[in-house]
Design an enzyme around this catalytic site. Structure first.
Site, PDB file in Angstrom:
ATOM      1  N   GLN A   1     -15.196 -10.973 -11.451  1.00  0.00           N
ATOM      2  CA  GLN A   1     -14.705 -10.032 -10.427  1.00  0.00           C
ATOM      3  C   GLN A   1     -14.168  -8.721 -11.013  1.00  0.00           C
ATOM      4  OE1 GLN A   1     -11.550 -11.085  -7.262  1.00  0.00           O
ATOM      5  NE2 GLN A   1     -13.532 -11.597  -6.410  1.00  0.00           N
ATOM      6  N   PHE A   2     -13.444  -8.823 -12.104  1.00  0.00           N
ATOM      7  CA  PHE A   2     -13.002  -7.657 -12.863  1.00  0.00           C
ATOM      8  C   PHE A   2     -13.107  -8.030 -14.346  1.00  0.00           C
ATOM      9  CE2 PHE A   2     -10.957  -6.749  -8.853  1.00  0.00           C
ATOM     10  CZ  PHE A   2     -10.907  -5.366  -8.775  1.00  0.00           C
TER      11      PHE A   2
ATOM     12  N   HIS B   1      -6.627  -4.582 -13.625  1.00  0.00           N
ATOM     13  CA  HIS B   1      -7.856  -4.108 -12.964  1.00  0.00           C
ATOM     14  C   HIS B   1      -8.377  -2.836 -13.630  1.00  0.00           C
ATOM     15  CE1 HIS B   1      -5.512  -6.268  -9.849  1.00  0.00           C
ATOM     16  NE2 HIS B   1      -6.671  -6.762  -9.502  1.00  0.00           N
TER      17      HIS B   1
ATOM     18  N   GLU C   1     -17.182 -15.120  -7.947  1.00  0.00           N
ATOM     19  CA  GLU C   1     -16.109 -15.230  -6.962  1.00  0.00           C
ATOM     20  C   GLU C   1     -16.339 -14.247  -5.814  1.00  0.00           C
ATOM     21  OE1 GLU C   1     -12.729 -14.651  -9.582  1.00  0.00           O
ATOM     22  OE2 GLU C   1     -13.418 -16.334 -10.804  1.00  0.00           O
TER      23      GLU C   1
ATOM     24  N   ASP D   1     -11.161  -7.548 -16.536  1.00  0.00           N
ATOM     25  CA  ASP D   1      -9.837  -8.041 -16.938  1.00  0.00           C
ATOM     26  C   ASP D   1      -9.729  -9.560 -16.789  1.00  0.00           C
ATOM     27  OD1 ASP D   1      -8.163  -5.146 -16.483  1.00  0.00           O
ATOM     28  OD2 ASP D   1      -9.953  -5.469 -15.288  1.00  0.00           O
ATOM     29  N   TYR D   2     -10.636 -10.173 -16.053  1.00  0.00           N
ATOM     30  CA  TYR D   2     -10.566 -11.622 -15.812  1.00  0.00           C
ATOM     31  C   TYR D   2     -11.613 -12.397 -16.585  1.00  0.00           C
ATOM     32  CZ  TYR D   2      -7.697  -9.821 -12.047  1.00  0.00           C
ATOM     33  OH  TYR D   2      -6.742  -9.152 -11.332  1.00  0.00           O
TER      34      TYR D   2
ATOM     35  N   GLU E   1     -13.565 -18.635 -14.421  1.00  0.00           N
ATOM     36  CA  GLU E   1     -14.507 -17.784 -15.134  1.00  0.00           C
ATOM     37  C   GLU E   1     -15.238 -18.561 -16.226  1.00  0.00           C
ATOM     38  OE1 GLU E   1     -11.401 -16.986 -14.276  1.00  0.00           O
ATOM     39  OE2 GLU E   1     -11.791 -15.412 -12.797  1.00  0.00           O
TER      40      GLU E   1
HETATM   41  C1  LIG Z   1      -8.385 -14.953 -13.683  1.00  0.00           C
HETATM   42  C2  LIG Z   1      -8.545 -14.217 -12.397  1.00  0.00           C
HETATM   43  N1  LIG Z   1      -9.739 -14.260 -11.760  1.00  0.00           N
HETATM   44  C3  LIG Z   1      -9.925 -13.559 -10.618  1.00  0.00           C
HETATM   45  C4  LIG Z   1      -8.918 -12.806 -10.072  1.00  0.00           C
HETATM   46  C5  LIG Z   1      -9.149 -11.986  -8.798  1.00  0.00           C
HETATM   47  N2  LIG Z   1      -8.425 -12.555  -7.663  1.00  0.00           N
HETATM   48  C6  LIG Z   1      -7.193 -12.108  -7.332  1.00  0.00           C
HETATM   49  S1  LIG Z   1      -6.527 -12.981  -6.089  1.00  0.00           S
HETATM   50  C7  LIG Z   1      -7.885 -13.963  -5.928  1.00  0.00           C
HETATM   51  C8  LIG Z   1      -7.905 -15.070  -4.911  1.00  0.00           C
HETATM   52  C9  LIG Z   1      -6.832 -16.077  -5.147  1.00  0.00           C
HETATM   53  O1  LIG Z   1      -6.775 -16.985  -4.092  1.00  0.00           O
HETATM   54  P1  LIG Z   1      -5.681 -18.129  -4.029  1.00  0.00           P
HETATM   55  O2  LIG Z   1      -5.493 -18.742  -5.371  1.00  0.00           O
HETATM   56  O3  LIG Z   1      -6.044 -19.044  -2.930  1.00  0.00           O
HETATM   57  O4  LIG Z   1      -4.326 -17.361  -3.705  1.00  0.00           O
HETATM   58  P2  LIG Z   1      -3.944 -16.519  -2.396  1.00  0.00           P
HETATM   59  O5  LIG Z   1      -4.372 -15.115  -2.648  1.00  0.00           O
HETATM   60  O6  LIG Z   1      -4.640 -17.116  -1.237  1.00  0.00           O
HETATM   61  O7  LIG Z   1      -2.461 -16.592  -2.273  1.00  0.00           O
HETATM   62  C10 LIG Z   1      -8.864 -13.579  -6.858  1.00  0.00           C
HETATM   63  C11 LIG Z   1     -10.191 -14.209  -6.996  1.00  0.00           C
HETATM   64  C12 LIG Z   1      -7.688 -12.796 -10.782  1.00  0.00           C
HETATM   65  N3  LIG Z   1      -6.620 -12.102 -10.325  1.00  0.00           N
HETATM   66  N4  LIG Z   1      -7.523 -13.505 -11.928  1.00  0.00           N
END
Ligand SMILES: Cc1ncc(C[n+]2csc(CCOP(=O)(O)OP(=O)(O)O)c2C)c(N)n1
Ligand SMILES: [Mg+2]
Lengths: 337, 413
Positions: free
Chosen positions: A82-83, A129, A29, A85-86, A60
Site C-alpha cells: 500500500q505504501f 507515508h 491490501e 513505508d510498509y 506484507e
Molecule cells: C504495515 C502496514 N501496512 C499497511 C498499512 C496501511 N493501513 C493503514 S490503516 C489500515 C487498515 C487497518 O485496519 P484495522 O486493523 O482493522 O484497523 P482500523 O483502521 O479499522 O481501526 C491499513 C491497511 C499500515 N499502516 N501499516
C-alpha cells in the site's frame, strides 16, 4: 495514444497485461473491490474476476511470500504494497527469497513477480507515508528496481516489469500520480492530461528496463535523477540558467551506464539528486560509478542533493524535501568549482 | 505417484462481505447473545474451561437499558457519568478535529465514531504506571485520563507547542506519563512490544501490566502472531485487545479472519484466555477489562479480548466509505451506539436525564472549542507558529552525530 494520469496509465498497463496473459494475477491490501487506496487497480476485479484481482489480508510478508509461491507454480503475480513505508515486514521474503530463488535453485525455480509500491513524500504523509527505500532493494543482488517519472513510462515500464523473468521492485512516486511536481508546493501542478508525457501509447508497448531517458539536453553539467526529482532538477536548471543535462534514470538496476558516462564525459560535471536519505543512499552508488568511469573527464567534485539523514518529518516536510532551490545551489556550486 | 481418481478443478476462495453499496444491509448472520447470558468466570479460571467465551459476546446492557448478569454492578453512577462524559468528549473532539482538517488546518485526521466505549471504558480499568500500546483509534485512553485537549490539538496542528515537534502525523500521540506509548503508524508492530513491556515488568518483579491494541485487519500481520506466542510462552502480564470494527479501510473483517469463527478464537491455539465483548457496551468493556487486568496483575497470564464494534465513520479523512460499503450499514449495526446506550441506562436508573444530557453535550462542546481556540492561537499546520526546522534534526540520536550537525548547518538551521 490517449492522455492519462499516472494512475490511469498504471491501471491500463495492468489491464493490457491481464488481457494478454491470464497468468497475471493482481492483489494487495484494498486492491480488489475498492481498487486500491490510490485507485490504480480500480475496475480490474469487475473485469477479470475475483480470482485474478483480490483483496489481501494485511500482511506484507504474506503478500510477497504467496506471490513467490504463485510464481513458482507458473503465475505472474503483480502485487501492491500500500505504501513503500510498509514493505519492511516483507523484506525477508524479498531479500532472502525472491531475490535469490533463481540463483540458489540453479534456475529450477524462478520468481517473475512485480512488487509495486507508492514512494516518496510531498503529501504531508509524515514518516509512514513518505519514504524512498530504493537503496534497500538495489543493495540486494537479484532484484531489478524501476522508478517511472511519468504516465507514458509508467505504463511501458510496468509492462516490461511484468514480462521480465525476474523479480522487479516498481516504485511509484506518489507525488507524480496526478501531475509533474517540481517541488514548488505552493504552486498548482499541471495535470498529466495537458503534458506531452501524459500521452500514453495504446495496447502492449513495453519500454525496456535498463534504459535511461534524457529529459533535458545540456552542456554544463549532468544531473542524475529519478522520479519526482527529474522535475525538480528541470526547474532548477531553468531558474539558475545553468545548462544542465537532466537524465531520468528510470531503472536503477540494471543501470544505463552508457547514457550516464556519455553525458558526464560531455559535460565534465555531475550533480546527483534523490529524495531518500543521503548516507548509503543510491546517490552514493551513482557517485562511485561516475568516479570509476569518468574520473579523467571530471572538472569538479560530484555533488549529491538528497533528503536529510532524519526520519521524514510531518510539519517540516518542505524543509526536508530537496527542492529546486537546493538543487539550483548545487548546480551553481558545481559550475564554480 | 498418481492415482486414477478424477478431481474437479479447484477454485480460489475469496470471502465477500454480505453487503456492498446499493445492497440492503443484512446482519441476520450476526448472533447477538442476550445481555447477561455469559457467566463471569473466576479470574484464575483455566483458559481451557472458558473456550466458549471466544464465540459468545459478553454484554451487560440489555435493550431496555438495564445492566444485567454477572458482569454488571462494577461501576457507581458517578463512574458511569464519568464514562459517558469521556465518550461524549471524545465524540465532540473528533467532530471538531474532523472539521478542522476539512478547513485545511491539518493534513489528516482519524475519528472514533461508534467505537468510543472501547478505549474510554478500558482506560478506566488500568492503573497509573500501566502502559498501553495503542493504535491510532484509541484516543479515549488519553481523554479518560484527562490528558489536556489543547496538547492533543497542538499535536494535530503540528504547531510550535506540539510535544512531538511536528515530526509525527496528526493523532500519533505519545505520553509515557499517561500510559500511552508512542503510536507508530505501521500496523501490528506495537502489539508484540506490549508483550515485551509486560515481560519486563515480570523480569523486574514489578506489579505493572501492559495492554496491546490492534485492529481486526491488522491481526493478519505476523506481529500479531509473534505477540501471541511470546505472551503465551512467558505467561506475560498483558491484556491483548483486538478492536473488531468490521472494516480495515475498504476490506471487511472476513479477509483477515478467514475460516476461523472469531478473532478471539485465535487465542485458543496459544492457550490464552480469550473473550469477546460487546464493544459498544461501556459497562461490558469496563468489566471485561478489569477482569483481564486483574488476571494479568495476579500473574495468571495474558487475556485476548475481541471488542466487537463498528467503524461508523470513514477510515480517515482520506477515505470515502460510500465507495465500498452500504451507507445504511451503520444504522443496521445490531449493537447500537455506545453513547446512546449508556445514556439510556443512566436515565433508566434515575441518574441522568435528557436535559442533563443536552446540557452536558453543550458544555463539552464548549470545552473543546475553548481548547481549539487556544491551540489555534499558537498555530495550525502551515499557519501561525510552527515547530522549528531544527527540530527535524534533533532527537534522531540522543547526541547529534557530526554528519547530522553538518547537514543541519547546510540546511541553514
Ligand atoms: C504495515 C502496514 N501496512 C499497511 C498499512 C496501511 N493501513 C493503514 S490503516 C489500515 C487498515 C487497518 O485496519 P484495522 O486493523 O482493522 O484497523 P482500523 O483502521 O479499522 O481501526 C491499513 C491497511 C499500515 N499502516 N501499516
Ligand atoms: Mg478495523
Amino acid at each position: 495514444m490517449a492522455q492519462m494520469t499516472m494512475i490511469e496509465a498504471l491501471r491500463d498497463a495492468h489491464d493490457v497485461a491481464m488481457e494478454k496473459d491470464d497468468r497475471v494475477v493482481v492483489y494487495g491490501e484494498d486492491v480488489g473491490y475498492f481498487g486500491g487506496v490510490f485507485r490504480v487497480t480500480a475496475g480490474l476485479q469487475k473485469k477479470y474476476g475475483k480470482s485474478r484481482c483480490f483483496d489481501a489480508p494485511i500482511n506484507e510478508a504474506g503478500i510477497v511470500g504467496t506471490a513467490i509461491g504463485m510464481a513458482a507454480y507458473g503465475l505472474r503475480p503483480v502485487i501492491e504494497i500500500q505504501f513503500a513505508d510498509y514493505v519492511y515486514p516483507a523484506i525477508d521474503q524479498i531479500v532472502s527469497e525472491a531475490a535469490r530463488l533463481r540463483h540458489r535453485s540453479a534456475g529450477d525455480f524462478t520468481c517473475p513477480i512485480v512488487i509495486r509500491m507508492p514512494t516518496g513524500g510531498g503529501i504531508f504523509g509524515g514518516q509512514t507515508h513518505s519514504q524512498s527505500p530504493e537503496a534497500f532493494f538495489t543493495h540486494s543482488s537479484g532484484l531489478k528496481t524501476v522508478v517511472p517519472s511519468n504516465p507514458s513510462d509508467a505504463k511501458g515500464l510496468l509492462l516490461a516489469a511484468i514480462e521480465d523473468p525476474d523479480p522487479v521492485i516498481f516504485l511509484e512516486p506518489k507525488r507524480l500520480y496526478n501531475g509533474p511536481f517540481d517541488g514548488y508546493h505552493d504552486r498548482p501542478v499541471t495535470s498529466w492530461k495537458k503534458h506531452p508525457l501524459g500521452d500514453v501509447s495504446d495496447g502492449y508497448e513495453p519500454i525496456p528496463l535498463g534504459k535511461a531517458a534524457i529529459r533535458r539536453e545540456g552542456s554544463d553539467v549532468t544531473v542524475l535523477a529519478y522520479g519526482t526529482m527529474v522535475y525538480v532538477a528541470e526547474a532548477a536548471a531553468e531558474e539558475t540558467g545553468v545548462d544542465a543535462e537532466v537524465i531520468d534514470l528510470r531503472t536503477l538496476l540494471p543501470l544505463d551506464l552508457e547514457t550516464i558516462v556519455a553525458s558526464v564525459e560531455k559535460t565534465g560535471r555531475c550533480v546527483i539528486v534523490h529524495e531518500a536519505t543521503k548516507t548509503s543512499g543510491f546517490g552514493a552508488e551513482l557517485m562511485s560509478i561516475v568516479q570509476e568511469n569518468c574520473f579523467y573527464h571530471l572538472e569538479a567534485p560530484i555533488i549529491r542533493v538528497t533528503g536529510w539523514d532524519t526520519p521524514y518529518p510531518h510539519a517540516q516536510e518542505w524543509n526536508y524535501f530537496p527542492g529546486p532551490e537546493r538543487v539550483g545551489e548545487a548546480l551553481k556550486k558545481c559550475m564554480e568549482d | 505417484m498418481t492415482d486414477d481418481k478424477t478431481y474437479q478443478p479447484l477454485a480460489l476462495n475469496v470471502p465477500e462481505p454480505g453487503c456492498r453499496p446499493g445492497d440492503t444491509p443484512d446482519f441476520s448472520y450476526f448472533e447477538v447473545p442476550r445481555a447477561g447470558a455469559v457467566a463471569r468466570p473466576a479470574v484464575d479460571v483455566d483458559p481451557d474451561d472458558m473456550r466458549e467465551m471466544a464465540f459468545s459476546i459478553v454484554r451487560v446492557l440489555n435493550k431496555e437499558g438495564e445492566a444485567v448478569g454477572d458482569w454488571a454492578g462494577a461501576l457507581t453512577p458517578e463512574e458511569l457519568r464519568e464514562g459517558l462524559r469521556d465518550m461524549m468528549l471524545l465524540r465532540a473532539f473528533d467532530a471538531r478535529m474532523q472539521n478542522a482538517q476539512r478547513q485545511g488546518k491539518t493534513s489528516f485526521y482519524m475519528q472514533h465514531l461508534g467505537e468510543e466505549a472501547v478505549s474510554c471504558a478500558f482506560s478506566r480499568a488500568l492503573q497509573d504506571g500501566d502502559m498501553n500500546f495503542p493504535t491510532y483509534r484509541q484516543a479515549g485512553l488519553l481523554i479518560a485520563r484527562d490528558y489536556p485537549l489543547v496538547t492533543m490539538m497542538n499535536q494535530i496542528y503540528s504547531n510550535a507547542d506540539d510535544p512531538l515537534h511536528g515530526r509525527q502525523l496528526p493523532i500519533m500521540y505519545s505520553s509515557k506519563e499517561h500510559g500511552f506509548f508512542s503510536i507508530s503508524g505501521n500496523l501490528g508492530t506495537q502489539f508484540v512490544q506490549a508483550v515485551g513491556w509486560a515481560m519486563a515488568s515480570a523480569i523486574s518483579g514489578d506489579t505493572k501490566i501492559a495492554a496491546g491494541w490492534i485492529g481486526d485487519g491488522s491481526t493478519a500481520e505476523s506481529d500479531f502472531h509473534a505477540a501471541m506466542v511470546f505472551a503465551s510462552t512467558y505467561n506475560a502480564p498483558v491484556v491483548l485487545n483486538i478492536v473488531n470494527n468490521q472494516w480495515a479501510i475498504s476490506t471487511f473483517q472476513g479477509i483477515a479472519r478467514g475460516g476461523v469463527g472469531t478473532f478471539a478464537a485465535r487465542g485458543h491455539g496459544f492457550g490464552i484466555a480469550s473473550i469477546r465483548v460487546d464493544g459498544n457496551d461501556y459497562l461490558a468493556v469496563n468489566a471485561v477489562a478489569k477482569w483481564a487486568a486483574e488476571r494479568a496483575r495476579l500473574g495468571l497470564g495474558p487475556t485476548l479480548i475481541e471488542h466487537v464494534t463498528y467503524r461508523a465513520g470513514g477510515h480517515s479523512t482520506s477515505d470515502d466509505p460510500s465507495a465500498y460499503r452500504s451507507a445504511d450499514e451503520g444504522a443496521a449495526w445490531p449493537l447500537g451506539d455506545p453513547i446512546d446506550r449508556l445514556k439510556r441506562h443512566l436515565i433508566r436508573i434515575g441518574e441522568w436525564s435528557d436535559e442533563r444530557h443536552s446540557q452536558a453535550e453543550a458544555e463539552l462542546m464548549d470545552q473543546v472549542i475553548t481548547a481549539q481556540k487556544e491551540a489555534e492561537k499558537i498555530g495550525t499546520l502551515g499557519g501561525g507558529k510552527g515547530p522549528s526546522p531544527r527540530d527535524m534534526f534533533e532527537g534522531v540520536f540522543e547526541k547529534m552525530p557530526p554528519h547530522l550537525i553538518r547537514q543541519r548547518q547546510e540546511a541553514g538551521y
